[in-house]
Design an enzyme around this catalytic site. Structure first.
Site, PDB file in Angstrom:
ATOM      1  N   LYS A 117       0.817  -1.221   0.000  1.00 26.58           N
ATOM      2  CA  LYS A 117       0.000   0.000   0.000  1.00 26.58           C
ATOM      3  C   LYS A 117       0.847   1.267   0.000  1.00 26.58           C
ATOM      4  O   LYS A 117       0.384   2.320  -0.424  1.00 26.58           O
ATOM      5  CB  LYS A 117      -0.918   0.036   1.224  1.00 26.58           C
ATOM      6  CG  LYS A 117      -1.779  -1.196   1.422  1.00 26.58           C
ATOM      7  CD  LYS A 117      -2.856  -1.254   0.384  1.00 26.58           C
ATOM      8  CE  LYS A 117      -3.524  -2.603   0.303  1.00 26.58           C
ATOM      9  NZ  LYS A 117      -4.730  -2.765   1.031  1.00 26.58           N
TER      10      LYS A 117
HETATM   11  C1  LIG Z   1      -0.987  -7.763   2.492  1.00 23.89           C
HETATM   12  C2  LIG Z   1      -2.103  -7.660   1.521  1.00 23.89           C
HETATM   13  N1  LIG Z   1      -2.160  -8.515   0.500  1.00 23.89           N
HETATM   14  C3  LIG Z   1      -3.145  -8.469  -0.403  1.00 23.89           C
HETATM   15  C4  LIG Z   1      -4.169  -7.549  -0.295  1.00 23.89           C
HETATM   16  C5  LIG Z   1      -5.236  -7.533  -1.343  1.00 23.89           C
HETATM   17  O1  LIG Z   1      -5.085  -6.454  -2.202  1.00 23.89           O
HETATM   18  P1  LIG Z   1      -6.341  -5.835  -2.946  1.00 23.89           P
HETATM   19  O2  LIG Z   1      -7.302  -5.454  -1.863  1.00 23.89           O
HETATM   20  O3  LIG Z   1      -5.833  -4.672  -3.675  1.00 23.89           O
HETATM   21  O4  LIG Z   1      -6.891  -6.902  -3.803  1.00 23.89           O
HETATM   22  C6  LIG Z   1      -4.163  -6.639   0.776  1.00 23.89           C
HETATM   23  C7  LIG Z   1      -5.214  -5.638   1.008  1.00 23.89           C
HETATM   24  O5  LIG Z   1      -5.682  -4.933   0.254  1.00 23.89           O
HETATM   25  C8  LIG Z   1      -3.086  -6.675   1.677  1.00 23.89           C
HETATM   26  O6  LIG Z   1      -2.996  -5.796   2.675  1.00 23.89           O
HETATM   27  N1  LIG Z   2      -6.598  -5.253   2.608  1.00 27.76           N
HETATM   28  C1  LIG Z   2      -6.905  -3.902   2.786  1.00 27.76           C
HETATM   29  C2  LIG Z   2      -8.369  -3.640   2.781  1.00 27.76           C
HETATM   30  C3  LIG Z   2      -8.646  -2.269   2.275  1.00 27.76           C
HETATM   31  O1  LIG Z   2      -8.435  -2.271   0.922  1.00 27.76           O
HETATM   32  P1  LIG Z   2      -8.102  -1.033   0.011  1.00 27.76           P
HETATM   33  O2  LIG Z   2      -7.009  -1.515  -0.853  1.00 27.76           O
HETATM   34  O3  LIG Z   2      -9.347  -0.732  -0.690  1.00 27.76           O
HETATM   35  O4  LIG Z   2      -7.671   0.130   0.854  1.00 27.76           O
HETATM   36  C4  LIG Z   2      -6.200  -3.365   4.031  1.00 27.76           C
HETATM   37  O5  LIG Z   2      -5.103  -3.787   4.270  1.00 27.76           O
HETATM   38  O6  LIG Z   2      -6.699  -2.548   4.749  1.00 27.76           O
END
Ligand SMILES: Cc1ncc(COP(=O)(O)O)c(C=O)c1O
Ligand SMILES: N[C@@H](CCOP(=O)(O)O)C(=O)O
Length: 514
Positions: A117
């Site tokens: 992120k």
């Molecule tokens: C460590 C981790 N892996 C995978 C995901 C999944 O990614 P996305 O929600 O973009 O599909 C998330 C949360 O979003 C995450 O925090």
């Molecule tokens: N897995 C995410 C959930 C929120 O998802 P987002 O990518 O829409 O912000 C988290 O780690 O909080």
């Protein structure tokens, strides 16, 4: 060709927004997500001209296609990019690590909070600051007229800390993060709750991630509250989150191209992405549709498998109202926000060549579908739409036990006893499953979405019996270890509702301004 205007997935009107409006609004007033109706195409020469660029240079080339220079000029964009990635511990920002001959791990965890992120949220934080500084340029630092945004986000652990580290101490921004009590890891909670900046507020909410996400979306829909407090989004509902993630698909493709000694015609790459809210893999879809030669995007789900079930059946529906608690909790999601964006393109691209008419029709269809979904009815796409999804995506579902077994396998078989986190393990297992089905040979890029130290329970469950394995000495970075000694600030919300959360926000904003 570039597209620098944005529309809502649920809109059946011709009006479009600028990049700044889309980013600062976050979620469209009709509840839809912003997207560019036309995906910009790469210059014909990109394979030769872009192949040796740095991460930052590539980010500039890509973002430039989506942001009008009249909104952010070249110098401004370059500064934003270099500031955002100066906080990363790796000079490559998102390096590749080969674990087997044809399987490469794309390490996305070298940012401040050790999660993928950070790649987007360092940028989004700086972007908010850039726009607010410009809006408030003519006002004194203490003027009551300054434009201020109240960021409200939901997290299953990683978005929250990345957003907080992207926004802490930024002027004219307050940030409120909702997370499900007891459903995030100890380190994730420490990362969020030990930040001392007065503009940061963490709310520990009884319920699951979908409950938090639901409350956040309803706050965006509360017109009165929103117009008074200017609610901003840091979740991947915010278009800038997706946009900033496109870069690492390009960067890793070129790194692989260089290291494999293959020509672009010979290199066939599948990207495998541990998925929950569908934001990370959606960035790959944009890269592919722009023209990056990705053979397939593979959705890797844990036992919360709505996306895998869709790819197999064409039906998008919750299987139960209860989310399953897995070893990859950041993916414990019943409904994937960003899937709505993909559905919009799938529908729109089936509607013929009159682009304006197709945009309107797609908005209407999505609006109806999303209403149905909210009412508990499934979305069922026709055969042509499913075929279009399958042209770009495939999917694999990974169980809890496979997740633990994969952490063990990679540790045992990789040259330097490489430790992966459980989300990455879902991706690696999905990569093996794909590979077993593939009848021709591919190179695989498996996205590593978090540092293993963030999920010590699952990692230690898998590895504690290996002689020589030492979590504290070998996995846990000193910076994360130090968090456990810091004081935590947690606001418990035992009976959450939109009203309760809005009242807390108003109360905390008053304290900030006192
Ligand atoms: C460590 C981790 N892996 C995978 C995901 C999944 O990614 P996305 O929600 O973009 O599909 C998330 C949360 O979003 C995450 O925090
Ligand atoms: N897995 C995410 C959930 C929120 O998802 P987002 O990518 O829409 O912000 C988290 O780690 O909080």
């Amino acid at each position: 060709m570039s597209s620098q205007q944005y529309r809502s997935t649920r809109s059946s009107s011709t009006s479009q927004l600028s990049f700044e409006e889309a980013v600062m609004t976050g979620l469209a007033p009709d509840g839809g997500l912003f997207l560019p109706s036309v995906i910009p195409q790469l210059p014909e020469t990109f394979l030769t001209e872009w192949k040796d660029l740095s991460f930052q240079e590539l980010a500039f080339k890509i973002l430039r296609l989506y942001i009008n220079p009249q909104e952010i000029d070249d110098a401004g964009l370059q500064t934003l990019i270099s500031k955002s990635y100066s906080t990363f511990r790796s000079p490559k920002v998102t390096p590749l690590h080969k674990i087997y001959n044809d399987i490469n791990i794309l390490e996305l965890f070298h940012g401040p909070t050790y999660a993928f992120k950070d790649v987007a949220l360092q940028f989004v934080g700086n972007l908010f600051e850039y726009f607010l500084t410009r809006k408030n340029a003519h006002l004194a630092a203490d003027s009551k007229d300054r434009h201020h945004i109240t960021v409200v986000g939901a997290t299953s652990g990683d978005t929250g800390s990345a957003a907080i580290y992207g926004l802490r101490n930024k002027k004219d921004v307050s940030v409120f993060i909702l997370y499900p009590t007891g459903k995030i890891s100890a380190i994730q909670e420490e990362q969020m709750t030990t930040v001392e900046d007065a503009n940061v507020h963490t709310l520990s909410v009884t319920g699951n991630f979908d409950d938090c996400q639901g409350i956040v979306k309803e706050i965006f829909g509360d017109v009165e509250f929103n117009s008074k407090y200017h609610v901003g989004a840091i979740n991947s509902i915010n278009w800038a989150r997706i946009l900033a993630q496109i870069t690492y698909y390009f960067y890793s493709y070129f790194e692989l191209l260089r290291s494999s000694n293959k020509s672009p015609e010979e290199l066939k790459v599948k990207y495998v992405v541990p998925s929950g809210n569908f934001g990370d893999i959606l960035a790959g879809y944009f890269a592919k549709k722009m023209g990056l030669p990705i053979a397939k995007l593979v959705i890797a789900t844990n036992e919360n498998d709505i996306l895998d079930r869709f790819m197999k059946s064409g039906k998008y529906e919750k299987e139960s109202s209860e989310v399953k608690a897995t070893y990859s909790p950041a993916m414990d999601i019943l409904i994937s926000s960003n899937f709505e964006r993909l559905l919009w393109y799938l529908v729109r691209n089936n509607l013929g060549n009159d682009q304006a008419a197709a945009d309107l029709q797609a908005g209407e269809t999505l609006n109806n579908w999303m209403k149905d979904l909210k009412a508990g009815k499934p979305i069922e796409v026709d055969a042509k739409t499913l075929e279009a999804a399958r042209a770009d995506f495939d999917s694999e579902r990974v169980s809890n036990s496979e997740t633990i077994e994969t952490i063990k396998l990679v540790y045992r078989e990789s040259s330097q006893s490489y430790v992966i986190d459980p989300h990455t393990a879902v991706g690696v297992k999905a990569t093996h499953l794909q590979k077993a089905k593939d009848t021709e040979s591919f190179d695989y890029v498996s996205l590593s979405t978090a540092h293993p130290a963030k999920f010590s329970d699952a990692v230690s469950k898998a590895l504690s019996t290996f002689s020589g394995y030492n979590f504290e000495a070998d996995v846990l970075p000193a910076e994360l270890k130090a968090l456990s000694t810091k004081e935590k600030r947690i606001k418990l919300v035992p009976n959450p509702s939109v009203k309760v959360v809005e009242d807390i926000i108003v109360e905390e904003l008053a304290k900030e301004n006192a």
